[in-house]
Motif scaffolding. Sequence first.
Motif, PDB file in Angstrom:
ATOM      1  N   GLN A   5       0.822  -1.211   0.000  1.00  0.00           N
ATOM      2  CA  GLN A   5       0.000   0.000   0.000  1.00  0.00           C
ATOM      3  C   GLN A   5       0.856   1.261   0.000  1.00  0.00           C
ATOM      4  O   GLN A   5       0.484   2.266  -0.597  1.00  0.00           O
ATOM      5  CB  GLN A   5      -0.959  -0.006   1.192  1.00  0.00           C
ATOM      6  N   GLU A   6       2.021   1.204   0.640  1.00  0.00           N
ATOM      7  CA  GLU A   6       2.922   2.360   0.655  1.00  0.00           C
ATOM      8  C   GLU A   6       3.285   2.767  -0.773  1.00  0.00           C
ATOM      9  O   GLU A   6       3.344   3.956  -1.091  1.00  0.00           O
ATOM     10  CB  GLU A   6       4.201   2.039   1.439  1.00  0.00           C
ATOM     11  N   VAL A   7       3.545   1.775  -1.632  1.00  0.00           N
ATOM     12  CA  VAL A   7       3.906   2.061  -3.018  1.00  0.00           C
ATOM     13  C   VAL A   7       2.719   2.677  -3.751  1.00  0.00           C
ATOM     14  O   VAL A   7       2.854   3.693  -4.439  1.00  0.00           O
ATOM     15  CB  VAL A   7       4.406   0.789  -3.741  1.00  0.00           C
ATOM     16  N   TYR A   8       1.537   2.068  -3.606  1.00  0.00           N
ATOM     17  CA  TYR A   8       0.347   2.616  -4.267  1.00  0.00           C
ATOM     18  C   TYR A   8       0.102   4.053  -3.831  1.00  0.00           C
ATOM     19  O   TYR A   8      -0.210   4.918  -4.657  1.00  0.00           O
ATOM     20  CB  TYR A   8      -0.897   1.782  -3.943  1.00  0.00           C
ATOM     21  N   ASP A   9       0.233   4.315  -2.539  1.00  0.00           N
ATOM     22  CA  ASP A   9       0.007   5.672  -2.022  1.00  0.00           C
ATOM     23  C   ASP A   9       0.993   6.677  -2.619  1.00  0.00           C
ATOM     24  O   ASP A   9       0.608   7.796  -2.977  1.00  0.00           O
ATOM     25  CB  ASP A   9       0.086   5.692  -0.491  1.00  0.00           C
ATOM     26  N   LEU A  10       2.266   6.278  -2.712  1.00  0.00           N
ATOM     27  CA  LEU A  10       3.277   7.158  -3.301  1.00  0.00           C
ATOM     28  C   LEU A  10       2.965   7.454  -4.767  1.00  0.00           C
ATOM     29  O   LEU A  10       3.054   8.600  -5.215  1.00  0.00           O
ATOM     30  CB  LEU A  10       4.654   6.499  -3.213  1.00  0.00           C
ATOM     31  N   GLY A 127       7.560  -3.660 -15.707  1.00  0.00           N
ATOM     32  CA  GLY A 127       6.798  -4.163 -14.572  1.00  0.00           C
ATOM     33  C   GLY A 127       7.677  -4.384 -13.365  1.00  0.00           C
ATOM     34  O   GLY A 127       8.788  -4.897 -13.486  1.00  0.00           O
ATOM     35  N   PHE A 128       7.170  -3.978 -12.198  1.00  0.00           N
ATOM     36  CA  PHE A 128       7.887  -4.145 -10.936  1.00  0.00           C
ATOM     37  C   PHE A 128       6.919  -4.605  -9.857  1.00  0.00           C
ATOM     38  O   PHE A 128       5.742  -4.228  -9.865  1.00  0.00           O
ATOM     39  CB  PHE A 128       8.506  -2.820 -10.457  1.00  0.00           C
ATOM     40  N   HIS A 129       7.433  -5.351  -8.906  1.00  0.00           N
ATOM     41  CA  HIS A 129       6.625  -5.716  -7.746  1.00  0.00           C
ATOM     42  C   HIS A 129       6.481  -4.501  -6.829  1.00  0.00           C
ATOM     43  O   HIS A 129       7.435  -3.751  -6.647  1.00  0.00           O
ATOM     44  CB  HIS A 129       7.296  -6.834  -6.935  1.00  0.00           C
ATOM     45  N   PRO A 130       5.310  -4.334  -6.220  1.00  0.00           N
ATOM     46  CA  PRO A 130       5.141  -3.262  -5.229  1.00  0.00           C
ATOM     47  C   PRO A 130       5.493  -3.781  -3.826  1.00  0.00           C
ATOM     48  O   PRO A 130       4.665  -3.814  -2.918  1.00  0.00           O
ATOM     49  CB  PRO A 130       3.666  -2.905  -5.356  1.00  0.00           C
ATOM     50  N   ASN A 131       6.732  -4.245  -3.675  1.00  0.00           N
ATOM     51  CA  ASN A 131       7.269  -4.750  -2.402  1.00  0.00           C
ATOM     52  C   ASN A 131       6.734  -6.122  -1.999  1.00  0.00           C
ATOM     53  O   ASN A 131       7.053  -6.596  -0.919  1.00  0.00           O
ATOM     54  CB  ASN A 131       7.062  -3.751  -1.259  1.00  0.00           C
ATOM     55  N   VAL A 132       5.910  -6.727  -2.826  1.00  0.00           N
ATOM     56  CA  VAL A 132       5.441  -8.105  -2.612  1.00  0.00           C
ATOM     57  C   VAL A 132       5.491  -8.811  -3.965  1.00  0.00           C
ATOM     58  O   VAL A 132       5.332  -8.177  -5.002  1.00  0.00           O
ATOM     59  CB  VAL A 132       4.002  -8.175  -2.033  1.00  0.00           C
ATOM     60  N   ASN A 133       5.713 -10.131  -3.971  1.00  0.00           N
ATOM     61  CA  ASN A 133       5.899 -10.824  -5.238  1.00  0.00           C
ATOM     62  C   ASN A 133       4.646 -11.523  -5.767  1.00  0.00           C
ATOM     63  O   ASN A 133       4.731 -12.417  -6.594  1.00  0.00           O
ATOM     64  CB  ASN A 133       7.065 -11.804  -5.149  1.00  0.00           C
ATOM     65  N   THR A 134       3.480 -11.079  -5.324  1.00  0.00           N
ATOM     66  CA  THR A 134       2.213 -11.622  -5.820  1.00  0.00           C
ATOM     67  C   THR A 134       1.463 -10.605  -6.685  1.00  0.00           C
ATOM     68  O   THR A 134       0.337 -10.849  -7.097  1.00  0.00           O
ATOM     69  CB  THR A 134       1.305 -12.055  -4.654  1.00  0.00           C
ATOM     70  N   VAL A 135       2.093  -9.478  -6.936  1.00  0.00           N
ATOM     71  CA  VAL A 135       1.503  -8.408  -7.730  1.00  0.00           C
ATOM     72  C   VAL A 135       2.621  -7.777  -8.555  1.00  0.00           C
ATOM     73  O   VAL A 135       3.753  -7.653  -8.091  1.00  0.00           O
ATOM     74  CB  VAL A 135       0.871  -7.311  -6.829  1.00  0.00           C
ATOM     75  N   THR A 136       2.281  -7.376  -9.779  1.00  0.00           N
ATOM     76  CA  THR A 136       3.211  -6.620 -10.608  1.00  0.00           C
ATOM     77  C   THR A 136       2.524  -5.327 -11.024  1.00  0.00           C
ATOM     78  O   THR A 136       1.379  -5.345 -11.467  1.00  0.00           O
ATOM     79  CB  THR A 136       3.634  -7.415 -11.857  1.00  0.00           C
ATOM     80  N   ILE A 137       3.233  -4.229 -10.820  1.00  0.00           N
ATOM     81  CA  ILE A 137       2.761  -2.928 -11.283  1.00  0.00           C
ATOM     82  C   ILE A 137       3.352  -2.716 -12.669  1.00  0.00           C
ATOM     83  O   ILE A 137       4.571  -2.820 -12.854  1.00  0.00           O
ATOM     84  CB  ILE A 137       3.200  -1.803 -10.324  1.00  0.00           C
ATOM     85  N   VAL A 138       2.490  -2.454 -13.633  1.00  0.00           N
ATOM     86  CA  VAL A 138       2.929  -2.149 -14.993  1.00  0.00           C
ATOM     87  C   VAL A 138       2.900  -0.632 -15.115  1.00  0.00           C
ATOM     88  O   VAL A 138       1.870   0.001 -14.890  1.00  0.00           O
ATOM     89  CB  VAL A 138       2.007  -2.810 -16.041  1.00  0.00           C
ATOM     90  N   ILE A 139       4.057  -0.077 -15.452  1.00  0.00           N
ATOM     91  CA  ILE A 139       4.206   1.373 -15.479  1.00  0.00           C
ATOM     92  C   ILE A 139       5.008   1.776 -16.716  1.00  0.00           C
ATOM     93  O   ILE A 139       5.973   1.093 -17.068  1.00  0.00           O
ATOM     94  CB  ILE A 139       4.880   1.854 -14.159  1.00  0.00           C
ATOM     95  N   ASN A 140       4.593   2.832 -17.367  1.00  0.00           N
ATOM     96  CA  ASN A 140       5.356   3.331 -18.495  1.00  0.00           C
ATOM     97  C   ASN A 140       6.697   3.838 -17.981  1.00  0.00           C
ATOM     98  O   ASN A 140       6.775   4.427 -16.902  1.00  0.00           O
ATOM     99  CB  ASN A 140       4.583   4.459 -19.198  1.00  0.00           C
ATOM    100  N   PHE A 141       7.742   3.640 -18.758  1.00  0.00           N
ATOM    101  CA  PHE A 141       9.073   4.029 -18.313  1.00  0.00           C
ATOM    102  C   PHE A 141       9.131   5.505 -17.926  1.00  0.00           C
ATOM    103  O   PHE A 141       9.765   5.865 -16.934  1.00  0.00           O
ATOM    104  CB  PHE A 141      10.121   3.717 -19.392  1.00  0.00           C
ATOM    105  N   GLN A 142       8.448   6.359 -18.672  1.00  0.00           N
ATOM    106  CA  GLN A 142       8.465   7.795 -18.370  1.00  0.00           C
ATOM    107  C   GLN A 142       7.782   8.084 -17.022  1.00  0.00           C
ATOM    108  O   GLN A 142       8.211   8.965 -16.282  1.00  0.00           O
ATOM    109  CB  GLN A 142       7.827   8.604 -19.505  1.00  0.00           C
TER     110      GLN A 142
END
Length: 164
Positions: A5-10, A127-142
């Motif tokens: 959640q810390e990552v999502y909030d940021l 794609g990166f994990h948001p501090n847990v390895n059961t989820v991947t955040i897909v984010i544009n490089f920019q």
Amino acid sequence: MGKEQEVYDLLDSNGITYDVIEHQAVFTVDEIDFDIPDGTEVKNLLLKAKKKENYYFVICPGEKRVNLKALTKKLDEKNLSFASAERLLELLDLTPGSVSPLALYKDKEHKIKLVIDESIDRNKNIGFHPNVNTVTIVINFQEFLKYLKVIGVEPHYVEVPSPE
């Protein structure tokens, strides 16, 4: 508040857009059984200089094998090795399998240098994990670069060498 959640909030509080893919726990790039939409699969490595307290967070294409000896020379170090699970926990509050540059906000003293392989397409998604390895955040490089700016991390682009 959970590590995820810390990552999502940021991301949310800074207007950074992303998508979320939930999946079974994965510990290596080889275990990923989905594609990053319009993107590049990457792997993340936390390396430590042997005799100094220099740390390098390396992002490179998922299929790339890294020549640590050549990378050591390129980064002007004497010897690099993978950081221990204990050091990973101490520096980024992560466990093996969940290593992610999205956790670099925890490196308040900026002990870790971020190294990004020059071959990664900066116009695609990653794609990166948001501090847990059961989820991947897909984010544009920019958008990822915006995130790095928010947390005060300057990426260094290097041609990460492969074994010959």
